[in-house]
Design an enzyme around this catalytic site. Structure first.
Site, PDB file in Angstrom:
ATOM      1  N   THR A 186      25.015 -15.816   5.119  1.00 22.99           N
ATOM      2  CA  THR A 186      23.989 -16.671   4.407  1.00 22.99           C
ATOM      3  C   THR A 186      22.796 -16.751   5.432  1.00 22.99           C
ATOM      4  O   THR A 186      23.036 -16.900   6.755  1.00 22.99           O
ATOM      5  CB  THR A 186      24.345 -18.158   3.792  1.00 22.99           C
ATOM      6  OG1 THR A 186      24.683 -18.785   4.764  1.00 22.99           O
ATOM      7  CG2 THR A 186      25.536 -17.744   2.864  1.00 22.99           C
ATOM      8  N   GLU A 330      27.290 -14.867  -1.622  1.00 23.96           N
ATOM      9  CA  GLU A 330      28.723 -15.353  -1.886  1.00 23.96           C
ATOM     10  C   GLU A 330      29.174 -14.492  -3.055  1.00 23.96           C
ATOM     11  O   GLU A 330      30.564 -14.306  -3.439  1.00 23.96           O
ATOM     12  CB  GLU A 330      28.780 -16.857  -2.190  1.00 23.96           C
ATOM     13  CG  GLU A 330      28.916 -17.512  -1.051  1.00 23.96           C
ATOM     14  CD  GLU A 330      26.984 -17.988  -0.710  1.00 23.96           C
ATOM     15  OE1 GLU A 330      26.931 -18.899   0.019  1.00 23.96           O
ATOM     16  OE2 GLU A 330      26.168 -17.336  -1.308  1.00 23.96           O
ATOM     17  N   LYS A 439      13.286 -35.117  -9.046  1.00 25.49           N
ATOM     18  CA  LYS A 439      13.775 -36.163  -9.754  1.00 25.49           C
ATOM     19  C   LYS A 439      12.760 -37.186 -10.064  1.00 25.49           C
ATOM     20  O   LYS A 439      12.600 -37.789  -8.982  1.00 25.49           O
ATOM     21  CB  LYS A 439      15.193 -36.537  -9.209  1.00 25.49           C
ATOM     22  CG  LYS A 439      16.040 -35.418  -8.988  1.00 25.49           C
ATOM     23  CD  LYS A 439      17.243 -35.773  -8.236  1.00 25.49           C
ATOM     24  CE  LYS A 439      18.329 -34.794  -7.947  1.00 25.49           C
ATOM     25  NZ  LYS A 439      17.922 -33.964  -7.043  1.00 25.49           N
ATOM     26  N   TRP A 444      14.498 -34.695 -14.876  1.00 30.19           N
ATOM     27  CA  TRP A 444      14.448 -33.604 -13.739  1.00 30.19           C
ATOM     28  C   TRP A 444      13.329 -32.665 -14.211  1.00 30.19           C
ATOM     29  O   TRP A 444      12.955 -32.434 -15.346  1.00 30.19           O
ATOM     30  CB  TRP A 444      15.550 -32.691 -13.772  1.00 30.19           C
ATOM     31  CG  TRP A 444      16.667 -33.374 -13.380  1.00 30.19           C
ATOM     32  CD1 TRP A 444      16.982 -34.657 -12.541  1.00 30.19           C
ATOM     33  CD2 TRP A 444      18.220 -32.743 -13.272  1.00 30.19           C
ATOM     34  NE1 TRP A 444      18.332 -34.632 -12.054  1.00 30.19           N
ATOM     35  CE2 TRP A 444      18.883 -33.734 -12.354  1.00 30.19           C
ATOM     36  CE3 TRP A 444      18.788 -31.512 -13.475  1.00 30.19           C
ATOM     37  CZ2 TRP A 444      20.327 -33.566 -12.364  1.00 30.19           C
ATOM     38  CZ3 TRP A 444      20.293 -31.310 -13.373  1.00 30.19           C
ATOM     39  CH2 TRP A 444      20.820 -32.242 -12.712  1.00 30.19           C
TER      40      TRP A 444
END
Length: 549
Positions: A186, A330, A439, A444
């Protein structure tokens, strides 16, 4: 009672054999670091991969040893994909755009035994000389005519000399299909890079899925050009899917600018391609500036980060179908594709665009789960937020050298770190990364939604939204933009742009105009650096009025 089918393992080498036997005269075209365009066929590539496998045998390697590659998209890199994995070794693709310290870390973590690298990256190799001294060999991917001298790395081996001295003819071993075939790391934006170890089975299954009509739809009729780098999640599986179906492969080498991409597409009659939004933005802008069009390109896969709807529309206006997709290192990476169903043809163009702009529906083999804060599945209403988890035959069950990680805390599932919605048809839309969502006052705010709206403004070249701390609300969004040359944009323009499109409380409080937005090594917006820009502006005193030329 068991079925009575033959037990034939799914191996990377089986793709190579199939391409050589049944599509042997199909071309592979590469723009090289040395300059000229290189052409040969799948049959040629297979013979050279056999030579490479024989050459690797002289280094005393053990099955499963990692072999590093640091290379552009090109024919020699393709030979490494097959020659390394097919012989029972592990092809470890290294992203040269990472920081030097990260490259050194992953090479040491992977315990690479040999490194193959392009001429372009000799300065990186010399800077990493201490790390490279642990290797059995460092091979430069060029011929003797272009082989450089290096006082820092005197033992460099020439690729063409290495395989030229090896014999043709190699009996590809009958490996366990669950044996490791490839290793990718990654980008490490939130800590050290993490290794994902692919198997032959996962790689072949993923390639078969990539070729499906509702994914990339690649076939023997295509001329495919993966613009996503081969060092980034195996170029999304295209170097395996194209030989599997016999499609022509067109490799861009080190040149990713709009002029060179357009020239290559037109010259080689490219019908489909794949890459990240930042590359396509450069290509589309160059084409508009030079009044160019596409004569052959029909499909483009956009992934890596969310594609702004305006980008999808710009491609469609040029006669190119856009397939929005989602994936991660992944997940090999393809997990979602935004292919419309027949019933969606009745929708308005705006509603179709809204669906195409989502990350898409799960491809067969991938199972998704969206959990709320209580750990229970959220309603499939397209508005309720939740954390996205995934499992499937090409999803990492653990990280290489790190069997326990927070992402695998739920048995049998991988936590993607994405906050998403899911609708009744299974279309998933990423609201934000868990670490990027704003937030504010218990609600959100999706940075991606705000970025997509901002990206459509004619003055804005690229936009990012990050949170800044707020004593009353906890966090508030800030819009950070790079403008097009000569353009103007103010806080008033920003408020006007967002008003009526999102709730008033979601509108950013400030706009910060910068010369350039930073990106990760894989072309995504580097939110950590952008947050630092915002915090620096706060420390200085206050934001200006947002006007810039």
């Amino acid at each position: 009672m068991l079925g009575q089918m033959m037990d034939s393992p799914l191996l990377v080498s089986s793709i190579l054999r199939h391409a050589a036997n049944y599509h042997g005269d199909t071309e592979i075209v590469s723009r090289t670091v040395e300059g000229p365009i290189h052409r040969y066929t799948y049959a040629d590539m297979a013979r050279r991969a056999e030579r490479l496998a024989n050459a690797l045998g002289q280094f005393g390697l053990e099955p499963g040893d990692r072999i590093g590659t640091m290379a552009w998209n090109g024919y020699r890199h393709l030979e490494l994909y097959y020659g390394i994995s097919g012989s029972g070794l592990v092809c470890h693709t290294i992203n040269p755009r990472l920081f030097r310290e990260q490259i050194a870390f992953i090479m040491e973590h992977a315990q690479d035994r040999i490194l193959f690298a392009e001429l372009s990256f000799l300065p990186i190799l010399e800077a990493l000389a201490d790390t490279l001294s642990q290797l059995k060999a460092v091979v430069l991917m060029t011929d003797e005519a272009h082989m450089p001298r290096s006082d820092v790395l005197p033992g460099l081996i020439c690729y063409e000399t290495l395989i030229g001295a090896a014999s043709e003819g190699y009996d590809w071993p009958l490996l366990d299909e669950n044996a490791a075939s490839g290793l990718c790391y990654t980008s490490g934006t939130t800590g050290d890079p993490k290794g994902v170890l692919y198997s032959h089975r996962s790689t072949v299954l993923h390639a078969m899925t990539v070729a499906l009509p509702d994914v990339l739809g690649i076939s023997v009729m295509d001329s495919a050009s993966p613009i996503v780098p081969m060092f980034h999640v195996n170029a999304w599986g295209i170097p395996y899917a194209a030989p599997m179906v016999g499609a022509k492969l067109v490799m861009h080498g080190p040149k990713l600018d709009g002029a060179n991409l357009h020239e290559l597409f037109e010259q080689e009659a490219v019908t489909l391609t794949a890459g990240v939004p930042t590359v396509w933005l450069g290509l589309l802008d160059w084409m508009d500036t030079h009044a160019r069009s596409f004569s052959s390109l029909r499909r483009v896969l956009i992934g890596g980060s969310a594609s702004p709807p305006i980008m999808i529309r710009r491609f469609e206006e040029k006669g190119v179908q856009v397939l929005h997709a989602w994936g991660m290192t992944e997940t090999s990476p393809i997990g979602l594709t935004a292919t419309l169903a027949a019933k969606h043809e009745r929708l308005s163009e705006e509603d179709k665009l809204a669906l195409k702009s989502k990350q898409g529906r799960p491809v067969f083999g991938m199972e998704f789960r969206v959990d709320g804060t209580d750990g229970q599945p959220v309603p499939r209403d397209g508005t309720s937020f939740g954390s996205m988890l995934v499992r499937g035959p090409w999803v990492a069950g653990s990280y290489f050298g790190n069997p326990a990680s927070p992402a695998h805390r739920i048995q049998g599932w991988f936590d993607t770190g994405d906050v998403v919605t899911i609708d009744a048809d299974g279309f998933i839309q990423i609201v934000d990364r868990t670490k990027d969502v704003v937030k504010s006052g218990g609600e959100w705010i999706s940075s991606i939604e705000l970025e997509n709206i901002a990206q459509a403004h004619p003055a804005i070249k690229e936009a990012a939204v990050v949170a800044r701390p707020d004593e009353h609300w906890g966090e508030r969004p800030v819009l950070v933009v790079q403008l097009k040359p000569g353009a103007h944009f103010s806080r008033h323009d920003m408020v006007e742009l967002f008003t009526g499109r999102i709730p008033k409380w979601s509108i950013p409080d400030e706009v910060l105009i910068v010369d350039e937005l930073p990106h990760t090594a894989t072309g995504k917006l580097l939110k950590t650096a952008i947050r630092e820009m915002v915090m620096n502006e706060l420390r200085v005193g206050s934001f200006d009025d947002g006007i810039a030329g």
